[in-house]
Design a protein around this motif. Structure first.
Motif, short mmCIF file in Angstrom:
data_model
loop_
_atom_site.label_atom_id
_atom_site.label_comp_id
_atom_site.label_asym_id
_atom_site.label_seq_id
_atom_site.Cartn_x
_atom_site.Cartn_y
_atom_site.Cartn_z
N SER A 92 13.24 -0.88 55.44
CA SER A 92 12.91 -0.12 54.21
C SER A 92 13.85 1.08 54.05
O SER A 92 14.31 1.38 52.94
CB SER A 92 11.46 0.36 54.27
OG SER A 92 10.57 -0.72 54.36
N ASP B 132 3.54 7.03 46.50
CA ASP B 132 3.05 6.39 47.73
C ASP B 132 1.85 7.15 48.29
O ASP B 132 0.85 6.55 48.69
CB ASP B 132 4.18 6.34 48.76
CG ASP B 132 3.81 5.52 49.99
OD1 ASP B 132 4.20 4.35 50.05
OD2 ASP B 132 3.13 6.06 50.89
N ALA C 125 6.81 2.58 40.36
CA ALA C 125 7.32 1.53 41.26
C ALA C 125 6.68 1.66 42.65
O ALA C 125 6.33 0.65 43.26
CB ALA C 125 8.84 1.62 41.36
N ILE D 16 4.56 -1.37 44.16
CA ILE D 16 5.00 -2.02 45.41
C ILE D 16 3.87 -1.99 46.44
O ILE D 16 3.60 -2.99 47.12
CB ILE D 16 6.27 -1.34 45.97
CG1 ILE D 16 7.47 -1.62 45.06
CG2 ILE D 16 6.58 -1.82 47.38
CD1 ILE D 16 8.71 -0.82 45.40
N ASN D 17 3.19 -0.84 46.56
CA ASN D 17 2.06 -0.75 47.49
C ASN D 17 0.94 -1.71 47.10
O ASN D 17 0.32 -2.35 47.96
CB ASN D 17 1.53 0.68 47.55
CG ASN D 17 2.27 1.54 48.55
OD1 ASN D 17 2.42 1.18 49.70
ND2 ASN D 17 2.75 2.68 48.11
N VAL E 259 1.25 -4.53 45.41
CA VAL E 259 1.69 -5.90 45.70
C VAL E 259 1.57 -6.19 47.20
O VAL E 259 1.13 -7.26 47.61
CB VAL E 259 3.15 -6.11 45.22
CG1 VAL E 259 3.69 -7.45 45.71
CG2 VAL E 259 3.22 -6.04 43.71
N ARG E 260 1.94 -5.20 48.03
CA ARG E 260 1.84 -5.37 49.49
C ARG E 260 0.40 -5.68 49.91
O ARG E 260 0.17 -6.54 50.76
CB ARG E 260 2.32 -4.10 50.21
CG ARG E 260 3.83 -3.94 50.28
CD ARG E 260 4.20 -2.62 50.95
NE ARG E 260 3.48 -2.43 52.20
CZ ARG E 260 3.81 -3.01 53.35
NH1 ARG E 260 4.86 -3.79 53.41
NH2 ARG E 260 3.09 -2.81 54.44
N ILE F 44 7.93 -6.98 52.40
CA ILE F 44 8.05 -6.08 51.24
C ILE F 44 8.25 -4.66 51.76
O ILE F 44 7.47 -4.17 52.58
CB ILE F 44 6.77 -6.16 50.37
CG1 ILE F 44 6.56 -7.60 49.87
CG2 ILE F 44 6.88 -5.19 49.18
CD1 ILE F 44 5.26 -7.81 49.13
N PRO G 176 7.56 2.03 50.18
CA PRO G 176 8.16 3.03 49.28
C PRO G 176 8.43 4.38 49.94
O PRO G 176 9.46 5.00 49.69
CB PRO G 176 7.12 3.16 48.16
CG PRO G 176 6.39 1.87 48.18
CD PRO G 176 6.34 1.44 49.61
#
Length: 695
Positions: A291, A342, A585, A589-590, A592-593, A604, A607
């Motif tokens: 990451s 995040d 975003a 992203i979190n 989706v994870r 994935i 962030p």
């Protein structure tokens, strides 16, 4: 040592989060009498709580506390990524006291054998001491108050929003805010550990480690691990000393080696030969390091070169490189947007876990009387019976905890406004009214998920108190100070409950854990400011962009405070739009994870980890990826050996390079400079230098 526990770390820079996975096999062993841990120690007497607190334990804790404070401080002031050092603290504590005990035993002076309870006391004290280096804000909110950081921003850098570091007020500040969190959760220790049976993965894994050290097989492995740690400690220290000879000026030395060429070096992509971050890379999970690398490529490889081309259009071409109205503004505020996105997502997630967990606990409690006579009610294992009996034996009176909290709160409310003029007494009282509830939420959430959201609560205090105080009344300084108050309370609260879990599983008394935590915290309140002061005096360019100790999060925290007080007027063109995009975003992203599950989430990126190199560059991510690569190859060759000795190798690399900061600071204070400058030039620049020298 029981290798069925898998210790990993999820680092988000300033949050110091831990994610320790304990396999089902280990839990089954813990609940099965056939695999009982306590039956292994059945013939060993558990000393009373007073005898668990030995002089040698606190002497060793003091020495190790200084060592780990230097390490944490160096990490704070370089990149802000701090791995979990619990394993190193437990291992080194075992080694030092075991060596001491053997020496006394041979001389006939040994009065008390070394027990796992005493080992737990040492580990607790060391982690409490070095923990102040993080929660004290020396790389974030506290240093963010200074004139050095304030000058890097054109907003809110007047005298009422600036407070330069001083040894006296830093020690005083830490003493009046660092103990409240301890007293706020003491009355809830039985509910957390016995009634709710929270896992506290870090505390559980540390307990398994300490228990294993004190078995014959575990002691043999621990000796080998300590020997390995010592070898790599020596190598790392000598390597750091060797590198120093080539650093006569700021841009000299191995840490400026253009590994991938000069163009990549200009965009901060190079391997800087840092043993510390190679070691950190070996401790951090692969996903963290990948990451970080993705964030480095996205920012320094794509975004910043593209935005740089808009110079004169999006921002003035006359601005200095470190101006927040120019390219630097995009770097800092987009990173802040990702960190906040995040942090907000994980705050809501952990809070939801906490509330749902509490709901289930109370539902089960209401049903329990109806099931009390049922033959299906699971009986407590031998381990749980013995641990519960001893955990409830040495009670800490609730009235002491409550009265101490109130007394410290009154002293703190009267004292802090004299240290920070804009921080009014009624701001502090409001924080202290809500703090116990937030400390409970953080401690409970940490027990469920092993995530401490201390800095998220601190950021919340920055925005609330900063906005309440207002820009014209020192709101930036008030917000940063409030952040410190809140962070210290919720951080020490989760640390203490974690230690209670460790003590519960090693049969260490809650009283000895509490006293050890208080002594460790008190040592940290003196040691951490002194270590920071040494860095501050030894390195005049500390806190400046491009310096060795740039303290990146100090500028980030200060700009959060400015954002909370002044609004978005400080941002360059299109920066706010990009901030919105990256904030959303980070949340998406979190989401989706979590939606795809554990199997696919490991592919994935995180962030928070992606955001760290946005401001710093990719050089340290290269180091960490090298550490990951070493561990990956080692696991392919011999997984059992890599699992057993990987943490020891990583700890040795981190400790050796970290402790070099002490002699390096002393040399700097004495005015001793390195004799050689190793610098790299392009062929064209080299020809020009040769021509100039030839003339």
């Amino acid at each position: 040592m029981d290798r069925s526990s898998s210790i990993t770390k999820k680092t988000d820079g300033d949050e110091n989060e831990r994610n320790i996975v304990i396999t089902a096999e280990q839990e089954d062993a813990n609940n099965n009498d056939a695999g009982s841990i306590e039956k292994t120690f059945e013939g060993t007497e558990v000393p009373p709580w007073q005898k668990q607190l030995t002089l040698r334990a606190f002497v060793v804790s003091f020495v190790l506390g200084i060592l780990f404070t230097f390490i944490v401080m160096k990490l704070n002031l370089t990149t802000g990524i701090i791995p979990s050092l619990n394993v190193s603290a437990g291992l080194l504590g075992f080694f030092f006291v075991k060596t001491w005990s053997k020496f006394l035993e041979k001389s006939g002076l040994l009065k008390q054998p070394f027990t796992r309870q005493e080992n737990t006391v040492i580990q607790t004290c060391v982690v409490a001491t070095s923990g102040i280096a993080f929660s004290g804000g020396f790389g974030s909110y506290l240093f963010g108050m200074s004139e050095v950081i304030a000058k890097q921003s054109t907003e809110a850098n007047d005298s009422q929003n600036v407070k330069n570091p001083s040894l006296s007020w830093m020690i005083g500040f830490l003493f009046v805010v660092s103990f409240l969190g301890l007293f706020s959760v003491v009355p809830l220790r039985k509910i957390m550990i016995i009634d709710f049976k929270l896992i506290y993965p870090s505390g559980t894994a540390t307990a398994h480690l300490i228990n294993s050290f004190h078995t014959p097989q575990g002691a043999k492995l621990a000796k080998k691990q300590v020997r390995t740690l010592g070898k790599f400690f020596s190598f790392s220290f000598v390597w750091a000393f060797f590198q120093w000879f080539f650093t006569a000026t700021e841009s000299c030395g191995f840490n400026n080696f253009p590994t991938f060429g000069l163009k990549a070096y200009d965009n901060r992509f190079y391997f800087d030969f840092s043993a510390t971050y190679v070691g950190v890379g070996m401790i951090c999970p692969y996903l963290i390091n990948v990451s970080l690398l993705i964030g480095s490529v996205l920012s320094w490889g794509i975004m910043w070169p593209l935005i740089k081309e808009r110079k004169g259009d999006w921002y003035s071409s006359e601005l200095k490189s470190d101006s927040l109205h120019g390219l630097q503004g995009y770097k800092v505020f987009i990173a802040i947007a990702m960190i906040l996105g995040d942090g907000l997502y994980n705050f809501i997630k952990v809070l939801a876990h906490t509330l749902y967990g509490l709901y289930n606990q109370f539902q089960e409690k209401n049903k329990r009387p109806d099931l009390s006579q049922s033959s299906n009610t699971p009986a407590l294992s031998y381990d749980d019976k013995k641990r519960t009996q001893l955990f409830l034996k040495d009670q800490i009176p609730t009235w002491i905890a409550v009265s101490s909290y109130i007394a410290i709160a009154v002293i703190s409310s009267a004292t802090l406004p004299h240290i920070f003029r804009p921080l009014k007494w009624y701001y502090i009282i409001v924080i202290y009214i809500f703090a116990p509830a937030l400390a409970f939420c953080n401690a409970y959430g940490c027990g469920l998920t092993d995530w401490s959201l201390a800095s998220t609560y601190g950021k919340l205090a920055i925005f609330v108190i900063g906005a309440w105080a207002g820009g014209s009344h020192g709101g930036v300084l008030a917000g940063l100070a409030a952040c410190g108050v809140m962070m210290n309370i919720v951080s020490t609260a989760s640390d203490l409950t974690q230690d209670f879990k460790t003590g519960y599983m090693t049969l260490a008394s809650p009283r000895s854990m509490f006293v050890s935590q208080i002594i460790g915290t008190a040592m940290g309140c003196v040691i951490s400011p002194c270590v920071f002061w040494l860095f501050y005096k030894a390195f005049p360019d500390i806190g400046l962009s491009g310096s060795q100790y740039k303290a990146p999060y100090a500028l980030v925290y200060r700009n959060m405070a400015i954002l909370g007080v002044e609004g978005f007027s400080a941002l360059p063109d299109h920066c706010l739009t990009l901030c919105y995009v990256f904030f959303i975003a980070a949340v998406v992203i979190n989401g989706v994870r979590d939606a795809v599950g554990v199997k696919w989430a490991r592919f994935i990126p995180l962030p928070m980890a992606m955001a760290i190199p946005f401001y710093l560059g990719g050089y340290f991510t290269i180091d960490m990826c090298v550490g990951s690569l070493i561990l990956f190859v080692w696991e392919k060759i011999d997984k059992a050996k890599a699992d057993a000795f990987g943490p020891a190798v990583a700890s040795g690399l981190i400790c050796g390079d970290g402790i070099w900061a002490l002699p390096n600071s002393v040399l700097a204070l004495a005015g001793v400079k390195a004799p050689i400058c190793m610098k790299f030039l392009s062929r064209k620049d080299n020809a020009r230098v040769d021509a100039f020298l030839g003339s």
